[in-house]
Write an enzyme that holds these catalytic residues in place. Structure first.
Site, PDB file in Angstrom:
ATOM      1  N   CYS A 163       0.367   5.991  -9.106  1.00  0.00           N
ATOM      2  CA  CYS A 163       0.785   4.913  -8.211  1.00  0.00           C
ATOM      3  C   CYS A 163       0.658   3.602  -8.972  1.00  0.00           C
ATOM      4  CB  CYS A 163      -0.076   4.882  -6.956  1.00  0.00           C
ATOM      5  SG  CYS A 163       0.322   3.497  -5.874  1.00  0.00           S
ATOM      6  N   CYS A 184       6.957   0.228  -4.259  1.00  0.00           N
ATOM      7  CA  CYS A 184       6.430   1.380  -5.000  1.00  0.00           C
ATOM      8  C   CYS A 184       6.435   0.992  -6.468  1.00  0.00           C
ATOM      9  CB  CYS A 184       7.294   2.615  -4.743  1.00  0.00           C
ATOM     10  SG  CYS A 184       6.828   4.044  -5.760  1.00  0.00           S
ATOM     11  N   GLY A 185       5.258   0.890  -7.057  1.00  0.00           N
ATOM     12  CA  GLY A 185       5.153   0.398  -8.430  1.00  0.00           C
ATOM     13  C   GLY A 185       5.852   1.276  -9.442  1.00  0.00           C
TER      14      GLY A 185
END
Length: 330
Positions: free
Chosen positions: A78, A231-232
């Site tokens: 993440c 969302c990285g």
């Protein structure tokens, strides 16, 4: 037990350090806890996208990060989460640059300049990168990889690219109208229903709008979460595909401004001598609140006696986000 409510680009989590548990937690309990705490209707203070479980890790790292999604499943990485864990470990260790162990790799993280007053930022390595269908668990005929190509079952007009970083991402560049429309939800919900033949294990799906050279907007439907503020790894994967498909606008080693529904990050695509890619993901690491609650009660979804102490950082982040989004042509 104690947790910290955190977010990167309003992609929000609870950091749970194994040292702050009342007693050891089993794998089933960790999954149960994530579902209870993160539930957007009945969870803790509006829920979250997941739990970031911090443990000691192996020799040579400052700590290990596990990502437990809101549905109790585990993600391999993440990007927004690792920045908040980097800050957490930075404050515990005093180190400004170190490695964090994740499922598939030990990733470099370092403290960056604040994005704005009281908006701390960290820089995280996003890797490994793979285009192989086997790593993506992707089944599209006999295709070994998918780069800017049609998937007729999904759309007759949109061209998709697939890349694992290391979690799987499906990316398409779209107009603004398509970006804000309903098609993302239709395609992504189908690809994450556990029954489709293309990505039977699910996939993160992102629609990307090019706003101007070196500036994109990414909207993501995240596997195990659904629509997310950011969302990285999706923003990192989208940046990589932007550089590969639009080299006339941006190349490697150039900063890209990546806007999202929750704010903005900076990315940079790098290529090693062996030809492989990795990305820098630079963005906020905001601590919203410090939380104390009984472990047994939390496992039952009972949050009546939670102690919730706001840090005051969220107001500063919201001011920053409003300013940057005002300039992103949303």
């Amino acid at each position: 037990m104690q947790m910290v409510k955190v977010h990167g680009s309003n992609n929000d989590f609870f950091i749970l350090d194994e040292k702050n548990l009342e007693k050891n937690i089993t794998e089933d309990e960790l999954s149960t806890l994530a579902r209870a705490v993160c539930d957007r209707q009945h969870g803790l203070h509006g829920g979250a996208d997941g739990i970031l479980f911090v443990t000691s890790g192996h020799t040579g790292v400052a700590g290990k990060m596990r990502v437990i999604n809101a549905d109790g499943s585990e993600a391999s990485m993440c990007g927004n989460g690792i920045r908040t864990v980097a800050r957490y470990l930075n404050e515990k260790s005093g180190l400004d640059e170190f490695k964090v162990e994740t499922m598939y790799a030990d990733l470099e993280v370092k403290k960056s300049e604040n994005f704005a007053p009281d908006v701390p930022a960290f820089d995280a390595e996003i890797s490994p990168v793979s285009f192989d269908a086997a790593d993506l668990k992707m089944h599209i005929g006999n295709k070994a990889k998918l780069i800017d190509d049609l998937i007729p079952e999904l759309s007759k007009t949109l061209k998709f690219s697939a890349v694992a970083v290391p979690n799987p991402h499906l990316i398409t560049f779209v107009s603004h109208d398509v970006l804000i429309g309903s098609e993302l939800g239709k395609i992504a919900s189908y690809l994450n229903n556990g029954e489709n033949p293309i990505f039977p294990d699910g996939v993160n799906v992102s629609f990307v709008e090019i706003q101007e050279p070196k500036q994109i907007f990414v909207r993501t439907y995240e596997r195990g979460v659904g629509y997310t503020n950011a969302c990285g790894t999706a923003m990192s994967a989208s940046s990589l595909m932007y550089v590969l498909l639009h080299p006339e606008q941006c190349g490697t080693e150039q900063l890209i401004s990546v806007f999202n529904p929750g704010g903005m990050v900076k990315t940079c695509v790098h290529q090693r001598e062996n030809g492989s890619y990795w990305m820098s993901l630079i963005g906020n690491a905001t601590f919203v609140a410090e939380v104390k609650l009984a472990q047994a009660a939390a496992l039952k979804g009972d949050f009546k006696h939670v102690v919730w102490n706001e840090t005051g950082e969220q107001k500063a982040y919201e001011k920053f986000a409003a300013e940057v989004q005002g300039g992103s042509h949303k």
